[in-house]
Scaffold this active site. Structure first.
Site: not given
Length: 285
Positions: A52, A110
């Site tokens: 992010y 992730h």
């Protein structure tokens, strides 16, 4: 009692607040304001990721919130591309440095494949190496709980067969219209908490006539119905927003969806992600 005060207990006895704030697509320079606003409203669970690009801002929001560190639960994720032990170890330390909040409450792999090959090649060995790095950081007290994200049953079985710690969490795309029943059952049997990211399917459920009808029946908004749905499944929702009004309304979910309506929502198929269909997470490869 507000949902913001309720917790789940992970298999290692660590408590995790039932409602979290997702920070995907919140820019680094805006993340600290969003995190502080959420904390002021009562959120105690903040979710970020290396991918992010806002760990620094999230950490700043936590440090300047005025709350004691131990009153907050902060998660981040090891980049999906990292599939070897040394790189994973270095990246974990990098997240600790960027966040600068002492320790991480939860860190996840992730995705089982790099995003540019999502649901593609065989990365079983790479995932085992990344997991070993997480296990060691967990053992060293740098991370309180460890888990995975976007892992299917076969990906989980690979970790389970070669690990000393069973993942505490599997964070997956889960929402009304996309309920992976078998994966939920598999995780449930192994005491792996399922976290639900994009519980409103990136906003596309706002246009679903069936979901609108059910929401009207309870006199709630579509996002409130969708968040309540994931909670009643026993999963932990992470709605993403930088808007304090949305944060407040996302937490106003003190109502009960009937069994019949839960069944209706569970059997819906709503997987057209519109403009977001091109994202690797939604590529459906």
């Amino acid at each position: 009692m507000s949902i913001l005060n309720e917790t789940y207990t992970l298999s290692n006895s660590v408590e995790i607040p039932k409602l979290g704030l997702g920070t995907w697509f919140i820019d680094d320079d805006k993340a600290s304001d969003a995190v502080r606003a959420a904390i002021e409203i009562g959120y105690r669970n903040i979710d970020t990721a290396q991918a992010y690009g806002n760990e620094r801002g999230v950490g700043e929001g936590v440090r300047t919130s005025g709350l004691a560190r131990e009153d907050l639960f902060v998660s981040t994720k090891l980049a999906a591309e990292i599939k070897d032990y040394d790189a994973a170890t270095a990246a974990i330390d990098e997240s600790l440095a960027k966040l600068d909040i002492g320790y991480i409450d939860l860190m996840l792999i992730h995705a089982p494949q790099p995003w540019d090959d999502f649901r593609g090649g065989d990365y079983a060995e790479g995932n085992r190496q990344a997991w070993r790095a997480l296990e060691e950081a967990h053992k060293a007290g740098k991370i309180r709980a460890i888990g995975v994200s976007n892992f299917l049953q076969s990906d989980l079985e690979n970790i389970l067969a070669h690990s000393t710690v069973v993942p505490h969490v599997n964070q997956v795309l889960l929402h009304a219209g996309n309920t992976p029943e078998e994966l939920l059952a598999f995780c449930g049997e192994r005491n792996i908490l399922v976290q639900a990211y994009s519980p409103i399917a990136h906003g596309t459920l706002l246009n679903s006539p069936q979901i609108k009808t059910i929401a009207e029946k309870y006199q709630v908004s579509v996002p409130q119905l969708c968040i309540r749905y994931t909670l009643q499944l026993g999963t932990q929702p992470l709605p993403k927003t930088a808007n304090p009004d949305h944060m407040r309304s996302n937490a106003a979910v003190n109502f009960e969806i009937s069994e019949a309506d839960m069944t209706a929502l569970r059997t819906l198929d709503e997987r057209d992600y519109g403009e977001h269909a091109a994202f690797p997470v939604y590529s459906g490869k």
